[in-house]
Write an enzyme that holds these catalytic residues in place. Structure first.
Site, mmCIF file in Angstrom:
data_model
loop_
_atom_site.group_PDB
_atom_site.id
_atom_site.type_symbol
_atom_site.label_atom_id
_atom_site.label_comp_id
_atom_site.label_asym_id
_atom_site.label_seq_id
_atom_site.Cartn_x
_atom_site.Cartn_y
_atom_site.Cartn_z
ATOM 1 N N TYR A 135 29.538 34.963 44.077
ATOM 2 C CA TYR A 135 30.758 35.429 44.746
ATOM 3 C C TYR A 135 31.358 34.259 45.516
ATOM 4 O O TYR A 135 30.808 33.812 46.518
ATOM 5 C CB TYR A 135 30.401 36.595 45.671
ATOM 6 C CG TYR A 135 31.547 37.273 46.380
ATOM 7 C CD1 TYR A 135 32.883 36.977 46.108
ATOM 8 C CD2 TYR A 135 31.290 38.249 47.341
ATOM 9 C CE1 TYR A 135 33.908 37.622 46.760
ATOM 10 C CE2 TYR A 135 32.311 38.901 48.012
ATOM 11 C CZ TYR A 135 33.625 38.584 47.726
ATOM 12 O OH TYR A 135 34.645 39.223 48.390
ATOM 13 N N LYS A 163 32.466 36.044 40.538
ATOM 14 C CA LYS A 163 33.654 36.703 41.077
ATOM 15 C C LYS A 163 34.381 35.670 41.914
ATOM 16 O O LYS A 163 33.863 35.215 42.937
ATOM 17 C CB LYS A 163 33.279 37.906 41.939
ATOM 18 C CG LYS A 163 34.487 38.551 42.631
ATOM 19 C CD LYS A 163 34.068 39.546 43.698
ATOM 20 C CE LYS A 163 35.295 40.112 44.419
ATOM 21 N NZ LYS A 163 34.917 40.987 45.552
ATOM 22 N N ILE A 206 37.636 42.562 39.931
ATOM 23 C CA ILE A 206 37.020 43.410 40.950
ATOM 24 C C ILE A 206 38.106 43.680 41.983
ATOM 25 O O ILE A 206 38.590 42.758 42.631
ATOM 26 C CB ILE A 206 35.788 42.742 41.565
ATOM 27 C CG1 ILE A 206 34.695 42.610 40.487
ATOM 28 C CG2 ILE A 206 35.262 43.545 42.757
ATOM 29 C CD1 ILE A 206 33.460 41.857 40.921
#
Length: 297
Positions: A135, A163, A206
């Site tokens: 992330y 992400k 996301i």
């Protein structure tokens, strides 16, 4: 599970006015996402206010989400912490609870070198037997995963995706250039870049805006896969007004207020990140009303 694709809802964590976790509201919010056709659930990320929750509460929220989803779609649990030791403990707990994958944010607050970041992710990945998603959110964490670092991390067997919430599309492009799209998922964490990430070869997005308009967000991917690029572009463009509202305050607070304007009952964000001016609240509410009139859902 070695691949994540489509639109995953970065679900908010519902609290009551005393800042207690509300299990019934969390279950209802998960069900709302599933009913809207979302392709996965991402819990306890930035929108989930993981940073404002103790480990015991994070573990309880993860258990509730995984139980409610009941295998219908992949569940990714945010399991990051500021230190490697803490992150390993949280990650093991989430994996044991049944998470399909774990999102691990970069170490935060203290500056970390790329070597330290690499060692952190390798250690966490070695501690669990489920896929790990890197992330990258430098504006919040203060540390960024360089493309060359991600290339190294992608060689780790169970580090299967990233992400990217940097908001820098060139970072996404470099991530795609340095990894194998067949075995490694590059996912946009910025709602505005989802379609462009898909067009570039990424796996999906996301989405925090899915807390407000889950059906609209899911449709971006569905229309793209169906080959209807014009409709996918229209869906992507349709969220610009609510995205503009994120500048009115803490984005998590704006998202919750917008979702609450739809009657979703997510409650407040945790203090001190919970204050919106009366003017900001009115603007968010007016934007939601106009969005619904335009057909967002």
């Amino acid at each position: 599970m070695s691949s994540i694709s489509g639109i995953l809802a970065a679900i908010a964590t519902p609290f009551d006015e005393d800042e207690n976790l509300v299990e019934s509201a969390l279950r209802a919010h998960v069900r709302r996402q599933l009913d809207a056709g979302i392709h996965g659930i991402f819990a306890l990320g930035t929108n989930g206010e993981f940073y404002a929750q103790p480990p015991t509460e994070r573990a309880e929220a993860a258990r509730i989400v995984i139980d409610e989803v009941a295998g219908a779609v992949p569940v990714v649990i945010g399991a990051g912490g500021p230190t490697t030791k803490e992150t390993v403990a949280i990650a093991k707990n989430a994996a044991a609870a049944g998470a399909d994958a774990l999102s691990i944010i970069t170490p935060y607050f203290a500056a970390a070198s790329q070597d330290e970041i690499t060692a952190h992710f390798r250690t966490v990945a070695a501690s669990v037997d489920v896929p790990v998603i890197v992330y990258n959110i430098p504006a919040r964490a203060g540390n960024a995963v360089a493309p060359a670092t991600l290339e190294k991390l992608a060689e780790v067997e169970n580090i299967t995706g990233v992400k990217d919430s940097s908001g820098n599309f060139d970072t996404i492009l470099q991530y795609l250039e340095r990894t194998d799209r067949k075995t490694f998922d590059v996912i946009s964490g910025n709602d505005s870049l989802i379609l462009w990430t898909l067009l570039a070869g990424g796996a999906g997005g996301i989405s925090g805006i899915a807390n407000i308009y889950p059906q609209t967000m899911a449709s971006i991917y569905d229309l793209f896969v169906a080959g209807d690029s014009e409709a996918a572009r229209a869906a992507q463009d349709s969220i610009r007004p609510i995205r503009n509202c994120l500048a009115l305050g803490n984005p998590n607070t704006v998202v919750k207020h917008a979702a609450n304007a739809r009657g979703f009952g997510l409650g407040p964000a945790r203090a001190p990140f919970n204050a919106l001016s009366a003017e900001a609240k009115s603007q968010v509410e007016a934007t939601v009303a106009a969005d619904l009139e335009r057909g967002l859902a």
